[in-house]
Design a protein around this motif. Structure first.
Motif, PDB file in Angstrom:
ATOM      1  N   THR A  24       0.692  -1.188  -0.054  1.00 31.17           N
ATOM      2  CA  THR A  24      -0.042   0.007   0.074  1.00 31.17           C
ATOM      3  C   THR A  24       0.698   1.305  -0.090  1.00 31.17           C
ATOM      4  OG1 THR A  24      -0.113  -0.243   2.449  1.00 31.17           O
ATOM      5  CG2 THR A  24      -1.893  -1.069   1.190  1.00 31.17           C
ATOM      6  N   VAL A  26       3.540   1.490  -1.817  1.00 29.21           N
ATOM      7  CA  VAL A  26       4.196   1.671  -3.023  1.00 29.21           C
ATOM      8  C   VAL A  26       3.377   1.455  -3.895  1.00 29.21           C
ATOM      9  CG1 VAL A  26       6.634   2.020  -2.287  1.00 29.21           C
ATOM     10  CG2 VAL A  26       5.517  -0.175  -2.729  1.00 29.21           C
ATOM     11  N   ASP A  27       1.841   1.663  -3.894  1.00 31.12           N
ATOM     12  CA  ASP A  27       0.883   1.163  -4.927  1.00 31.12           C
ATOM     13  C   ASP A  27       1.216   1.510  -6.358  1.00 31.12           C
ATOM     14  OD1 ASP A  27       0.396   3.667  -4.074  1.00 31.12           O
ATOM     15  OD2 ASP A  27      -1.390   3.862  -4.461  1.00 31.12           O
ATOM     16  N   TRP A  28       2.122   2.451  -6.447  1.00 33.37           N
ATOM     17  CA  TRP A  28       2.279   2.890  -7.729  1.00 33.37           C
ATOM     18  C   TRP A  28       3.200   1.928  -8.470  1.00 33.37           C
ATOM     19  CZ3 TRP A  28       7.587   3.280  -8.867  1.00 33.37           C
ATOM     20  CH2 TRP A  28       8.192   3.416  -7.819  1.00 33.37           C
ATOM     21  N   ILE A  29       3.913   0.988  -7.942  1.00 32.26           N
ATOM     22  CA  ILE A  29       4.592   0.241  -8.657  1.00 32.26           C
ATOM     23  C   ILE A  29       3.859  -1.042  -9.158  1.00 32.26           C
ATOM     24  CG2 ILE A  29       6.107  -1.766  -8.214  1.00 32.26           C
ATOM     25  CD1 ILE A  29       7.450  -0.280  -6.068  1.00 32.26           C
ATOM     26  N   ARG A  31       0.368  -0.490 -10.001  1.00 37.48           N
ATOM     27  CA  ARG A  31      -0.516   0.050 -10.931  1.00 37.48           C
ATOM     28  C   ARG A  31      -0.617  -0.499 -12.246  1.00 37.48           C
ATOM     29  NH1 ARG A  31      -5.405   1.402 -10.423  1.00 37.48           N
ATOM     30  NH2 ARG A  31      -4.810   2.110  -8.258  1.00 37.48           N
ATOM     31  N   PRO A  32       0.719  -0.588 -12.692  1.00 40.18           N
ATOM     32  CA  PRO A  32       0.672  -1.246 -14.099  1.00 40.18           C
ATOM     33  C   PRO A  32       0.165  -2.610 -14.267  1.00 40.18           C
ATOM     34  CG  PRO A  32       2.823   0.081 -13.559  1.00 40.18           C
ATOM     35  CD  PRO A  32       1.995  -0.129 -12.531  1.00 40.18           C
TER      36      PRO A  32
END
Length: 361
Positions: A24, A26-29, A31-32
């Motif tokens: 949570t 580093v949720d941007w990791i 996302r893809p």
């Protein structure tokens, strides 16, 4: 020994919670990955369903002609049959749909009349006087909900157009994915078996065969049973003379893929239409539904479904509640079939994993 096992379980649980918490942050990791799954799930899932439906015909044709040519012939045959089906039922379906849209105001007046008659009932009046419950509040809330829905639809027209574009793209991509599934799908088990030691490949081959049989039995059987139910419903509705019989039969066919509650969900629109015409017509609709369900459960399903997937009714209810909350009507349609297929895949994959981890004698 029990303490060490409990400690390992608790340690694994804490480790999973820690991984989720870090995820949570580093949720941007991820996302893809989420976008990738959302993009590929629908076309691959639909192509997989069509794969199990068309594979027997491809295997039959490929005994005489090359496999690629047999797939193309099957594509042309499928397009011809779909076109013929639209030519046969398209005009009647369009007529009934437009008629239903045109008579919606009359339906609304009928419902309003039934509501007024209900309001004048002595027992209903006493009930409303002694409670905070009120039909007027329900009608007002429902009207407000419809108004908000129409407003949201108008303000999100761009999102709606994007959804239509995604559907068109998926429909264009599916034939290509399906072609390679049908042409080279038989090579996938061989690639999986290469991960196992040579002495365990025979057992692995049996596990893959069991998984393939369970998936094909469920998918083919569920679709065939749903089509049979739709045809029987249409015949029954024609016999009793209920309006919009084709539209109502299609609704029953699509909702029949939901075990236990699906047939009754598909019955609600037909009962409402019959009740507006007359209480006797609503009774006839219920009789038709009960007869068709008896035929389906006692004659069709035992012959068609073959090996069934055991799913507890409570599990189905919980799945439907969660799916309806997150995905609405489409969630209701897809929750149980997706769970059933996923259950087969996970259970047999676990068997393969245990087989791979098993020491070779």
């Amino acid at each position: 020994m029990p303490q060490s096992k409990s400690f390992r379980i608790m340690y694994a649980f804490i480790l999973i919670l820690l991984i989720i918490y870090l995820g949570t942050l580093v949720d941007w990791i991820f996302r893809p990955i989420v976008v990738l799954v959302q993009t590929l799930f629908a076309p691959i899932a639909l192509a997989g369903v069509l794969f199990y439906l068309l594979r027997p015909f491809v295997n039959l044709l490929s005994k005489k002609i090359p496999r690629g040519l047999s797939i193309l012939i099957l594509y042309l045959t499928g397009v011809s049959l779909i076109t013929l089906l639209f030519l046969l039922i398209g005009p009647e379906l369009q007529k009934q749909f437009y008629s239903l849209v045109e008579t919606l105001p009359a339906f609304t007046r009928e419902v309003q009349g039934m509501y007024n008659a209900l309001q004048e009932n002595e027992y209903i009046a006493r009930f409303q006087q002694g409670n905070e419950f009120s039909f007027e509040n329900i009608i007002a809330d429902f009207g407000e909900y419809l108004n908000n829905f129409v407003t949201a639809l108008g303000s999100n027209i761009a999102s709606f157009l994007g959804f239509i574009a995604n559907v068109v793209i998926i429909l264009v991509v599916i034939p290509f994915i399906l072609f390679y599934m049908l042409k080279e799908g038989e090579k996938a088990p061989k690639q999986v078996l290469r991960l196992l030691p040579s002495k365990q490949q025979q057992e692995g081959r049996r596990i893959l065969k069991d998984m393939d049989f369970a998936l094909s039995s469920y998918i083919q059987g569920q679709i065939i049973v749903s089509v049979c139910v739709g045809v029987l419903m249409y015949i029954g509705y024609l016999i009793i003379g209920v309006e919009y019989s084709l539209v109502l039969a299609l609704v029953a066919m699509f909702t029949n893929v939901i075990p236990f509650v699906g047939p009754w969900i598909g019955t609600i629109p037909a009962v409402i239409v019959g009740l507006i015409e007359s209480p006797f017509m609503a009774l006839l609709v219920i009789i038709v539904v009960v007869v068709v369900q008896q035929i389906e459960s006692n004659l069709i399903s035992p012959q068609v479904m073959g090996r069934k997937l055991d799913i507890h009714p409570l599990t189905i209810i919980l799945l439907l509640l969660v799916a309806a909350r997150f995905a609405g009507f489409f969630g209701l349609l897809l929750a149980v079939p997706t769970y059933a297929v996923g259950k087969v895949i996970v259970s047999h994959t676990y068997r393969l994993w245990r087989l791979r981890s098993k020491p070779v004698d």
